[in-house]
Scaffold this active site. Sequence first.
Site, PDB file in Angstrom:
ATOM      1  N   HIS A   1      -8.259  -3.335  -6.926  1.00 27.59           N
ATOM      2  CA  HIS A   1      -8.586  -3.550  -5.133  1.00 27.59           C
ATOM      3  C   HIS A   1      -9.409  -2.367  -4.361  1.00 27.59           C
ATOM      4  CE1 HIS A   1      -6.690  -2.839  -1.073  1.00 27.59           C
ATOM      5  NE2 HIS A   1      -6.184  -4.133  -1.375  1.00 27.59           N
TER       6      HIS A   1
ATOM      7  N   LYS B   1       0.587  -1.808   0.202  1.00 29.67           N
ATOM      8  CA  LYS B   1      -0.193  -0.112   0.144  1.00 29.67           C
ATOM      9  C   LYS B   1       0.790   1.585   0.022  1.00 29.67           C
ATOM     10  CE  LYS B   1      -3.392  -3.046   1.938  1.00 29.67           C
ATOM     11  NZ  LYS B   1      -4.989  -3.212   2.827  1.00 29.67           N
TER      12      LYS B   1
HETATM   13  P1  PGA Z   1      -4.771  -6.203   4.759  1.00 32.22           P
HETATM   14  O1  PGA Z   1      -5.210  -6.115   3.150  1.00 32.22           O
HETATM   15  O2  PGA Z   1      -3.713  -8.055   4.639  1.00 32.22           O
HETATM   16  O3  PGA Z   1      -4.092  -5.517   5.934  1.00 32.22           O
HETATM   17  O4  PGA Z   1      -6.356  -6.803   5.136  1.00 32.22           O
HETATM   18  C1  PGA Z   1      -5.321  -7.235   1.875  1.00 32.22           C
HETATM   19  C2  PGA Z   1      -5.386  -6.266   1.035  1.00 32.22           C
HETATM   20  O5  PGA Z   1      -5.458  -5.168   1.518  1.00 32.22           O
HETATM   21  O6  PGA Z   1      -4.208  -6.296   0.004  1.00 32.22           O
END
Ligand code: PGA
Length: 246
Positions: free
Chosen positions: A96, A10
Amino acid sequence: MKTIIAANWKTYKTWDQAKTSTRELINLLPQDTFTEKEVILFPSPVLLKIVAETVQNSQITCGAQNFYPVTEGAFTGETGTTQLHDLGCTHVLIGHSERRHILHESEELITQKLHFALQEGLTPVLCIGETLAERKQGLVEAILAGQLESALAQNKNVTDIIVAYEPVWAIGTGEVAGPEEITAAHACIRQWLKNHLPTGENIPVLYGGSVKPKNCSQILSLDNMNGVLVGGASLEAEIFSKIVLA
Ligand code: PGA
């Protein structure tokens, strides 16, 4: 089929943190990990160069979290596929939930991106999933089929694609979907792929949403499960390596 363990970093990490974390991960994964596992890192676009350089002599690959469906051009703030190839990307995330719901990316743009990525030789990881409200209304199957149909309607002769089931309510919330919920969603996705794509049986389907070292073995053992897409738990190499080695 190898099990795919993908990391979505991210909007986290600086250049130095990305370099250190990638090096640590390489050191934590023995060579034979890659006979059964495929590891893909999705860092922020400004970190792609350092991550791609660092993984160069390893078997880890990297991909982009986002791009605009052009090779190049006048699209201020966007990244084109020529740039992604130049940076060493092999994969792209598409659809996403954060891009669908926070950045308001439309189904139309998602479809364009998917087919453009394929045309340009980048493997798309198409993320699909329902919101909590949709789940409460009993719409899970309809939403998943609708998102697949919309992204793939234009051309169903697609083979080099990965699908990730990411229930919106389980992303970044610590709320992991239960084994029955995941199994039902994956069965529905597999059925749709088999019914509509020539190689639907062989398209990897991943789960994403609060995957952690403590729940990943159970998730990876479910039917029609070909890997995981990990957000929060992928940020620290040591924690992520436990998921890769699970
Ligand atoms: P998370 O995110 O593992 O923090 O829930 C998953 C993603 O956004 O692909």
